[in-house]
Structures are given as structure tokens and as C-alpha cells.
Design an enzyme around this catalytic site. Structure first.
Site, PDB file in Angstrom:
ATOM      1  N   GLY A  17     -24.860  -1.113  28.863  1.00 50.83           N
ATOM      2  CA  GLY A  17     -23.858  -0.115  29.288  1.00 50.83           C
ATOM      3  C   GLY A  17     -22.492  -0.727  29.543  1.00 50.83           C
ATOM      4  O   GLY A  17     -21.455  -0.110  29.247  1.00 50.83           O
TER       5      GLY A  17
ATOM      6  N   GLN B 268     -36.649 -13.808  24.780  1.00 48.88           N
ATOM      7  CA  GLN B 268     -36.504 -14.334  23.417  1.00 48.88           C
ATOM      8  C   GLN B 268     -35.717 -13.382  22.494  1.00 48.88           C
ATOM      9  O   GLN B 268     -34.966 -13.823  21.632  1.00 48.88           O
ATOM     10  CB  GLN B 268     -37.890 -14.601  22.836  1.00 48.88           C
ATOM     11  CG  GLN B 268     -37.852 -15.592  21.687  1.00 48.88           C
ATOM     12  CD  GLN B 268     -39.237 -15.930  21.209  1.00 48.88           C
ATOM     13  OE1 GLN B 268     -40.045 -15.040  20.915  1.00 48.88           O
ATOM     14  NE2 GLN B 268     -39.531 -17.197  21.120  1.00 48.88           N
TER      15      GLN B 268
ATOM     16  N   THR C 189     -10.229  -4.319   0.584  1.00 49.58           N
ATOM     17  CA  THR C 189     -11.517  -3.964   1.194  1.00 49.58           C
ATOM     18  C   THR C 189     -12.588  -4.973   0.759  1.00 49.58           C
ATOM     19  O   THR C 189     -12.380  -5.766  -0.175  1.00 49.58           O
ATOM     20  CB  THR C 189     -11.957  -2.568   0.701  1.00 49.58           C
ATOM     21  OG1 THR C 189     -12.032  -2.621  -0.731  1.00 49.58           O
ATOM     22  CG2 THR C 189     -10.981  -1.476   1.125  1.00 49.58           C
TER      23      THR C 189
ATOM     24  N   ILE D  29     -25.863  -6.445  23.572  1.00 43.93           N
ATOM     25  CA  ILE D  29     -26.319  -7.403  24.598  1.00 43.93           C
ATOM     26  C   ILE D  29     -25.743  -7.032  25.966  1.00 43.93           C
ATOM     27  O   ILE D  29     -26.406  -7.142  26.992  1.00 43.93           O
ATOM     28  CB  ILE D  29     -25.941  -8.854  24.183  1.00 43.93           C
ATOM     29  CG1 ILE D  29     -26.821  -9.290  23.002  1.00 43.93           C
ATOM     30  CG2 ILE D  29     -26.068  -9.826  25.354  1.00 43.93           C
ATOM     31  CD1 ILE D  29     -26.433 -10.608  22.362  1.00 43.93           C
TER      32      ILE D  29
ATOM     33  N   ARG E  85     -26.524 -12.137  33.461  1.00 39.63           N
ATOM     34  CA  ARG E  85     -27.187 -10.858  33.715  1.00 39.63           C
ATOM     35  C   ARG E  85     -28.704 -11.048  33.825  1.00 39.63           C
ATOM     36  O   ARG E  85     -29.316 -11.665  32.939  1.00 39.63           O
ATOM     37  CB  ARG E  85     -26.855  -9.903  32.556  1.00 39.63           C
ATOM     38  CG  ARG E  85     -27.620  -8.619  32.540  1.00 39.63           C
ATOM     39  CD  ARG E  85     -27.129  -7.665  33.580  1.00 39.63           C
ATOM     40  NE  ARG E  85     -27.720  -6.359  33.417  1.00 39.63           N
ATOM     41  CZ  ARG E  85     -27.655  -5.407  34.338  1.00 39.63           C
ATOM     42  NH1 ARG E  85     -27.008  -5.621  35.469  1.00 39.63           N
ATOM     43  NH2 ARG E  85     -28.209  -4.240  34.112  1.00 39.63           N
TER      44      ARG E  85
ATOM     45  N   SER F  67       0.824  -1.228   0.000  1.00 34.96           N
ATOM     46  CA  SER F  67       0.000   0.000   0.000  1.00 34.96           C
ATOM     47  C   SER F  67       0.850   1.266   0.000  1.00 34.96           C
ATOM     48  O   SER F  67       1.918   1.318   0.610  1.00 34.96           O
ATOM     49  CB  SER F  67      -0.896   0.029   1.240  1.00 34.96           C
ATOM     50  OG  SER F  67      -1.657  -1.135   1.291  1.00 34.96           O
TER      51      SER F  67
ATOM     52  N   GLU G  29      -5.853  -6.097   3.451  1.00 34.54           N
ATOM     53  CA  GLU G  29      -5.688  -7.183   2.473  1.00 34.54           C
ATOM     54  C   GLU G  29      -6.845  -7.180   1.463  1.00 34.54           C
ATOM     55  O   GLU G  29      -7.329  -8.232   1.033  1.00 34.54           O
ATOM     56  CB  GLU G  29      -5.491  -8.523   3.183  1.00 34.54           C
ATOM     57  CG  GLU G  29      -4.228  -8.442   4.039  1.00 34.54           C
ATOM     58  CD  GLU G  29      -3.595  -9.746   4.414  1.00 34.54           C
ATOM     59  OE1 GLU G  29      -3.836 -10.750   3.720  1.00 34.54           O
ATOM     60  OE2 GLU G  29      -2.806  -9.737   5.367  1.00 34.54           O
TER      61      GLU G  29
ATOM     62  N   ARG H 129      -5.562 -13.605   2.621  1.00 33.26           N
ATOM     63  CA  ARG H 129      -6.991 -13.356   2.889  1.00 33.26           C
ATOM     64  C   ARG H 129      -7.617 -14.494   3.702  1.00 33.26           C
ATOM     65  O   ARG H 129      -8.597 -14.273   4.426  1.00 33.26           O
ATOM     66  CB  ARG H 129      -7.727 -13.107   1.567  1.00 33.26           C
ATOM     67  CG  ARG H 129      -7.347 -11.744   1.002  1.00 33.26           C
ATOM     68  CD  ARG H 129      -7.777 -11.480  -0.416  1.00 33.26           C
ATOM     69  NE  ARG H 129      -7.268 -10.171  -0.838  1.00 33.26           N
ATOM     70  CZ  ARG H 129      -7.045  -9.814  -2.094  1.00 33.26           C
ATOM     71  NH1 ARG H 129      -7.291 -10.660  -3.090  1.00 33.26           N
ATOM     72  NH2 ARG H 129      -6.578  -8.613  -2.374  1.00 33.26           N
TER      73      ARG H 129
ATOM     74  N   PRO I 184       0.406   5.890  -0.315  1.00 36.65           N
ATOM     75  CA  PRO I 184      -0.576   6.972  -0.119  1.00 36.65           C
ATOM     76  C   PRO I 184      -1.608   7.016  -1.252  1.00 36.65           C
ATOM     77  O   PRO I 184      -2.776   7.287  -1.022  1.00 36.65           O
ATOM     78  CB  PRO I 184       0.296   8.233  -0.098  1.00 36.65           C
ATOM     79  CG  PRO I 184       1.630   7.759   0.388  1.00 36.65           C
ATOM     80  CD  PRO I 184       1.783   6.356  -0.116  1.00 36.65           C
TER      81      PRO I 184
END
Ligand code: CAA
Length: 379
Positions: free
Chosen positions: A340, A279, A365, A337, A268, A126, A363, A243, A128
Site C-alpha cells: 500500500g 523468499q 518506441t 514490494i 518492513r 515529432s 526517441e 538513445r 501530429p
């Protein structure tokens, strides 16, 4: 066809799982916070034979198959994707590239210390202005007879400052397009080679990503990989296997987040019962498990094709495309899930969510994977 791992596969998987729990988990939040490279951990991975997993033992490798590599990548990535990317680049880009396309001398000199984990490698494609459009190389390697004169800048290079051996893709003859590109082995410390600033990243913060600058670096001719003009094909062939590694990383990030979310959902309680008894949460877990299983099958299939000497370009791009989307989706749901708690570092899922994003970018997009897949199915 049978869907069972061998005893050896299971042992390798367990070794990676144990390593991730005992060696990676303890400092993972701190390394992420302070962008600290996992140097000690990588050294130990080398001692376990995980830095040159698929390399022939005669070059200090472990001689394992790509299925084993996927299993290790998944287990390490469940806990610490910053470490697993170091493993992935070293194994499937650098070691693979030199072992399969390098000369005997290059294997003796460069592959052996990379496969043993004594040294780390980096893959420098890669730039710039050349990320997805990889033929537009601005870095030049001018043929000076007995050496190439290397000039240019590379960007977003994984293992940028921790590597010793760099595979650098550069343009020798612009009039020949991609057929004028070469791949050179550049050593750290060669005069004119400087390491630029470290990137301050969203995710995989423990890995070191740098720009690299080359100013009149003299690279001996014997450091060219393959015939003159082979550099672009070298990069493409190497990325096919790379990949699979990133797909396995994405799979690991997704399964790590899923495991944490499942455990949390059972512990929890809200409205008088564990949230897994609601559910809406149970169905989220069912969707996550189903998509992860589909991603796992795709990643293993790509690895199996590679192990059996069959074409795997399409399968590896499909696996990366799908697994990275699953990683993103699953980690976002895992944070949800956790409510906080998911938003704070101690619960690990926010880091996995940040880490997941890069699997849709490096590798190639997701858009580039679609280019590869569509060309394969239409040709
Ligand atoms: N194997 C062998 N040859 C291949 C090949 C492959 N997989 N893919 C392409 N080629 C050949 C083609 O056959 C063609 O050769 P001929 O002219 O002789 O037929 C030549 O290469 C040029 O191919 P294309 O015309 O297809 O090239 P293109 O310019 O259209 O680009 C592309 C193709 C797939 C988009 C490619 O540019 C690409 O993969 N881009 C993404 C690059 C990438 O993944 N970068 C990631 C950087 S590395 C990284 O992220 C590592 C890290 O740090 C984690």
C-alpha cells in the site's frame, strides 16, 4: 577488456549522486505534482559542467566521454527523471548535433551557450502525424533564396517552453522524400514562432512538453545544418547517441526503484520478520538486480563503442529497448514490494513507475528499436 571505472569516472559519478541527493530529491514530489520545470536545478547542472558534458572545452563543454555521461544520467535519473531528460536532450541531441554536423559559426553562436548551460536546447522531429514514421514530415521549410520559410506544427517537444535554441526538422522538397528534409536552427522569439499548450503527462511531469507552431518563420540559410537534404540523416545519426542517454535514464529509474525496494524490504516486517527474509521477496530482488546489471552492461557498451569511434546504432537501440523494459518491470515490482505504501507519493516508487513508461516511447518506441536492430543484423 576490463570492467573498472577510472578514478575520474568515479568522481563524476559521486558528484552526480551528491547533486541528486541534495539538489533534486528535496523538491521532486512537488515538481512532479505541480508540473514545475526544474529551472534552478538545471542552472546548477550547467555550472557543474553537466549540460555540455561531451562537448569540446573550446565550445564551453566539459570534454568528458560518453561513459561519464551515462554515469551522470543514471545517478540523476535514480532520483528525478524529469530533470535528467532535460540533461539528456541538451547533451546528446542538441549539443551533439551541432558539434558534429554544424558549421563553425553555428558552434560559436549556438553551441557555446548550450554547452555551458546558459541556454537550453530542444530537438523538434515529432509531429501530429509523424512520430515513428519520421520521414513523413508535414512541416515545410521552403527555400526562398537567402532564407527558409518555415510552416507547420511539432508535437511532444521536450524543453518546449524552456529552450532558446530549437533544432527543427522540416521538408523542403517533398518530391525527394527523405533526401528533401532539412534540419534548421530556430531561435526562440523569431517572428511567427509560437509555443503551444503544455502537455499534462503521466510521467516526467517536471519536464515541459509542448507543441510548437511555425507560421511563415524566416530562418536564415546559414542556420541549416549540413548540406541541403541532410536533415533526415542528421536526425537519425543524432538519435543514435540520444538513445544511449535514454537507455541510461531507464537504467537510473530502474536502479532508483530497486534501491528503494531493497531498503524497504529490509525494514518492513510481516509475520515476525523483515519481508526480505521471505523468499518470494528476496527472489524478486534477485531478479531485479540481475536484469539491472544486464541493462547497465548494455548501456555502458553502447557508450564505450561511441567513445571508441565504433558503430553504435545497434548497441544503442538494444540498450534502450532492454533498459526501458527493465525500468518498467522493476518499477512495477518495486511498487508491489512496497504494498500500500508503494501507491502513495511519499514513497517515490509510484513516480518512478510512471516515469519509466516514457522510456519505452520517446526517441523511438520499443517497436522502432526493433526495426533498427533487425535492419542492422540483417543488412
Ligand atoms: N544513420 C545514417 N543514416 C541513416 C540512419 C542512421 N542511423 N538511419 C537511416 N539512415 C538513412 C538510410 O540509410 C536511408 O538513406 P539512403 O536512402 O540514402 O540509403 C535514409 O536514412 C532513410 O532510412 P530508412 O529507409 O531506414 O527510413 P525509414 O522511413 O524506413 O525509417 C526509422 C527508419 C528507423 C523507422 C526512423 O523513421 C526512426 O528512427 N523513427 C523514429 C523516430 C524517433 O526516434 N523519434 C523520436 C523523436 S525525438 C525525441 O523523442 C526527443 C525527445 O523529446 C526526448
Amino acid at each position: 577488456m576490463h570492467f573498472q571505472f577510472s578514478e575520474e569516472h568515479l568522481m563524476i559519478q559521486q558528484a552526480a549522486r551528491d547533486f541528486a541527493q541534495t539538489e533534486l530529491k528535496p523538491g521532486v514530489i512537488e515538481r512532479d505534482e505541480h508540473q514545475k520545470f526544474p529551472a534552478e536545478q538545471v542552472k546548477k547542472l550547467g555550472e557543474l559542467g553537466f549540460m555540455g558534458m561531451m562537448v569540446d572545452p573550446k565550445y564551453n563543454g566539459s570534454g568528458m566521454d560518453a561513459i561519464s555521461y551515462v554515469l551522470v544520467m543514471e545517478e540523476l535519473s535514480k532520483i528525478d527523471a524529469s530533470t535528467s531528460v532535460v540533461v539528456s536532450v541538451n547533451n546528446s541531441l542538441v549539443c551533439f548535433g551541432i558539434e558534429h554536423f554544424g558549421s563553425e559559426e553555428q558552434k560559436e553562436k549556438y553551441l557555446k551557450p548550450l554547452a555551458s548551460g546558459e541556454k537550453i536546447g530542444a530537438f523538434c522531429l515529432s509531429e501530429p502525424e509523424a512520430g515513428s514514421d519520421a520521414t513523413s514530415q508535414h512541416t515545410t521549410a521552403i527555400d526562398m533564396g537567402d532564407h527558409y520559410l518555415l510552416n507547420g506544427t511539432k508535437n511532444w517537444i521536450t524543453n518546449g517552453s524552456s529552450a532558446s535554441t530549437y533544432l527543427v526538422i522540416a521538408q523542403t522538397d517533398v518530391s525527394k522524400g527523405h533526401k528533401g528534409i532539412n534540419a534548421l536552427i530556430v531561435e526562440r522569439g523569431m517572428p511567427g514562432f509560437t509555443i503551444g499548450l503544455k502537455e499534462n503527462k503521466l510521467g516526467i511531469r517536471g519536464s515541459d512538453t509542448h507543441s510548437l507552431m511555425f507560421t511563415d518563420v524566416k530562418v536564415p540559410k546559414e542556420n541549416r545544418i549540413g548540406e541541403d537534404g541532410f536533415g533526415f540523416k542528421f536526425a537519425m545519426k543524432t538519435l543514435e547517441g540520444g538513445r544511449i542517454g535514454i537507455a541510461a535514464q531507464a537504467l537510473g529509474i530502474a536502479s532508483g526503484a530497486f534501491e528503494l525496494a531493497t531498503q524497504y524490504a529490509k525494514e518492513r516486517k510481516t509475520f515476525g520478520k523483515p519481508i526480505s527474509d521471505h523468499q518470494i521477496i528476496a527472489f524478486k530482488l534477485a531478479d531485479m538486480a540481475t536484469e539491472i546489471e544486464a541493462a547497465r552492461l548494455m548501456v555502458l557498451k553502447a557508450a564505450w563503442l561511441k567513445d571508441n569511434g565504433l558503430p553504435y546504432a545497434q548497441a544503442s537501440s538494444m540498450a534502450k529497448l532492454f533498459a526501458s523494459e527493465v525500468a518498467m518491470k522493476t518499477t512495477v515490482e518495486a511498487v508491489q514490494i512496497h504494498g500500500g505504501y508503494g501507491f502513495v507519493k511519499e514513497y517515490h516508487v509510484e513516480r518512478l513507475m510512471r516515469d519509466a513508461k516514457i522510456t519505452q516511447i520517446y526517441e523511438g518506441t520499443s517497436e522502432i528499436q526493433k526495426v533498427v536492430i533487425s535492419r542492422e543484423i540483417l543488412k
